[in-house]
Design a protein around this motif. Structure first.
Motif, mmCIF file in Angstrom:
data_model
loop_
_atom_site.group_PDB
_atom_site.id
_atom_site.type_symbol
_atom_site.label_atom_id
_atom_site.label_comp_id
_atom_site.label_asym_id
_atom_site.label_seq_id
_atom_site.Cartn_x
_atom_site.Cartn_y
_atom_site.Cartn_z
ATOM 1 N N THR A 1 0.836 -1.202 0.000
ATOM 2 C CA THR A 1 0.000 0.000 0.000
ATOM 3 C C THR A 1 0.867 1.246 0.000
ATOM 4 N N LEU A 2 1.905 1.251 0.825
ATOM 5 C CA LEU A 2 2.808 2.397 0.898
ATOM 6 C C LEU A 2 3.463 2.658 -0.454
ATOM 7 N N ALA A 3 3.900 1.608 -1.122
ATOM 8 C CA ALA A 3 4.538 1.760 -2.435
ATOM 9 C C ALA A 3 3.568 2.379 -3.443
ATOM 10 N N SER A 4 2.301 2.042 -3.342
ATOM 11 C CA SER A 4 1.319 2.605 -4.282
ATOM 12 C C SER A 4 1.053 4.088 -4.028
ATOM 13 N N TYR A 5 1.438 4.571 -2.869
ATOM 14 C CA TYR A 5 1.237 5.979 -2.518
ATOM 15 C C TYR A 5 2.400 6.868 -2.962
ATOM 16 N N HIS A 6 3.421 6.316 -3.543
ATOM 17 C CA HIS A 6 4.555 7.123 -4.013
ATOM 18 C C HIS A 6 4.162 7.823 -5.310
ATOM 19 N N ALA A 7 3.311 8.812 -5.173
ATOM 20 C CA ALA A 7 2.827 9.612 -6.299
ATOM 21 C C ALA A 7 2.721 11.063 -5.851
ATOM 22 N N HIS A 8 2.816 11.961 -6.803
ATOM 23 C CA HIS A 8 2.845 13.393 -6.503
ATOM 24 C C HIS A 8 1.675 13.838 -5.618
ATOM 25 N N GLU A 9 0.481 13.320 -5.863
ATOM 26 C CA GLU A 9 -0.686 13.800 -5.106
ATOM 27 C C GLU A 9 -0.645 13.426 -3.627
ATOM 28 N N PHE A 10 0.280 12.548 -3.229
ATOM 29 C CA PHE A 10 0.363 12.147 -1.829
ATOM 30 C C PHE A 10 1.535 12.786 -1.087
ATOM 31 N N VAL B 1 12.726 0.793 4.500
ATOM 32 C CA VAL B 1 11.467 1.505 4.224
ATOM 33 C C VAL B 1 11.681 3.002 4.430
ATOM 34 N N TYR B 2 12.335 3.350 5.539
ATOM 35 C CA TYR B 2 12.642 4.759 5.824
ATOM 36 C C TYR B 2 13.458 5.375 4.676
ATOM 37 N N GLN B 3 14.512 4.686 4.258
ATOM 38 C CA GLN B 3 15.378 5.208 3.189
ATOM 39 C C GLN B 3 14.614 5.372 1.882
ATOM 40 N N GLU B 4 13.775 4.410 1.532
ATOM 41 C CA GLU B 4 13.013 4.490 0.283
ATOM 42 C C GLU B 4 12.044 5.664 0.302
ATOM 43 N N VAL B 5 11.340 5.832 1.411
ATOM 44 C CA VAL B 5 10.371 6.932 1.516
ATOM 45 C C VAL B 5 11.094 8.282 1.464
ATOM 46 N N MET B 6 12.147 8.410 2.248
ATOM 47 C CA MET B 6 12.860 9.692 2.279
ATOM 48 C C MET B 6 13.542 9.997 0.947
ATOM 49 N N ARG B 7 14.097 8.993 0.310
ATOM 50 C CA ARG B 7 14.729 9.214 -0.996
ATOM 51 C C ARG B 7 13.689 9.705 -2.001
ATOM 52 N N TRP B 8 12.542 9.043 -2.042
ATOM 53 C CA TRP B 8 11.468 9.470 -2.944
ATOM 54 C C TRP B 8 11.004 10.893 -2.602
ATOM 55 N N LEU B 9 10.841 11.156 -1.328
ATOM 56 C CA LEU B 9 10.305 12.432 -0.877
ATOM 57 C C LEU B 9 11.270 13.584 -1.114
ATOM 58 N N VAL B 10 12.560 13.360 -0.909
ATOM 59 C CA VAL B 10 13.544 14.439 -0.915
ATOM 60 C C VAL B 10 14.365 14.502 -2.202
ATOM 61 N N HIS B 11 14.749 13.367 -2.735
ATOM 62 C CA HIS B 11 15.662 13.364 -3.876
ATOM 63 C C HIS B 11 14.977 13.244 -5.229
ATOM 64 N N GLU B 12 13.818 12.634 -5.270
ATOM 65 C CA GLU B 12 13.154 12.416 -6.555
ATOM 66 C C GLU B 12 12.130 13.508 -6.830
ATOM 67 N N VAL B 13 12.546 14.747 -6.585
ATOM 68 C CA VAL B 13 11.675 15.900 -6.800
ATOM 69 C C VAL B 13 12.560 17.083 -7.178
ATOM 70 N N ASP B 14 11.988 17.999 -7.903
ATOM 71 C CA ASP B 14 12.711 19.212 -8.257
ATOM 72 C C ASP B 14 13.068 19.973 -6.972
ATOM 73 N N PRO B 15 14.328 20.397 -6.819
ATOM 74 C CA PRO B 15 14.739 21.098 -5.594
ATOM 75 C C PRO B 15 13.890 22.338 -5.280
ATOM 76 N N ALA B 16 13.468 23.068 -6.302
ATOM 77 C CA ALA B 16 12.642 24.254 -6.058
ATOM 78 C C ALA B 16 11.289 23.856 -5.460
ATOM 79 N N GLN B 17 10.742 22.765 -5.938
ATOM 80 C CA GLN B 17 9.467 22.281 -5.385
ATOM 81 C C GLN B 17 9.640 21.846 -3.939
ATOM 82 N N LEU B 18 10.719 21.114 -3.661
ATOM 83 C CA LEU B 18 10.985 20.690 -2.286
ATOM 84 C C LEU B 18 11.130 21.889 -1.361
#
Length: 167
Positions: free
Chosen positions: A96-105, A130-147
């Motif tokens: 379920t957590l993996a399915s939530y790795h989308a911009h709207e969440f 799990v922590y590393q995957e979530v944080m990597r997606w949240l912090v690194h897989e996004v445009d820095p200006a958006q973050l």
């Protein structure tokens, strides 16, 4: 249901909700039923409560409902279940957590930084990956200006946690 929803909304965070509401007697069919018979906000509250139920089958049914009817407000509850003591519930939580790795969440994940960090304190199972995957997606897989824009809207403690992760 209105009284339960009101009490749920008074509590702060998934941990406090779990401490106060986990003893409710629920059935595995309840999460799907609530989406057919309640308003969306009531259903989200009731499914969230089901995810902390003492019955593992109910927790798993709640996660399945969270997967089929995603909402950013479920994220803290999904995170808590990744460390569940029942292996099948943990596996459903991971899917379920993996399915939530989308911009709207992203809003839900950013609001749950404390819950994300608390994954590292779980002792029954190692959730560092799990922590590393979530944080990597949240912090690194996004445009820095958006973050940067998103982080500006967070409280000091959440901003500090993100900066600590980046360092």
């Amino acid at each position: 249901a209105a009284v339960i929803v009101a009490r749920f909304n008074e509590l702060r965070g998934a941990r406090e909700i779990e401490e106060r509401m986990c003893g409710m007697l629920l059935q595995t069919t309840d999460p799907a039923l609530w989406y057919r018979t309640r308003t969306l906000d009531e259903a989200i509250v009731l499914v969230s409560i089901a995810s902390i139920c003492t019955n593992g089958y109910v927790r798993q049914a709640a996660l399945e409902q969270m997967s089929s009817t995603p909402d950013w407000r479920y994220i803290p509850f999904i995170l808590r279940r990744t460390g569940d003591w029942v292996p099948q519930v943990r596996a459903q939580a991971a899917r379920t957590l993996a399915s939530y790795h989308a911009h709207e969440f992203r809003k839900g994940f950013l609001g749950a930084i404390h819950d994300i960090e608390s994954l590292l304190q779980v002792k029954r199972v190692d959730l560092a990956l799990v922590y590393q995957e979530v944080m990597r997606w949240l912090v690194h897989e996004v445009d820095p200006a958006q973050l940067l824009d998103e982080v500006r809207g967070l409280g000091d403690a959440s901003r500090f946690r993100i900066i600590r992760y980046l360092l």
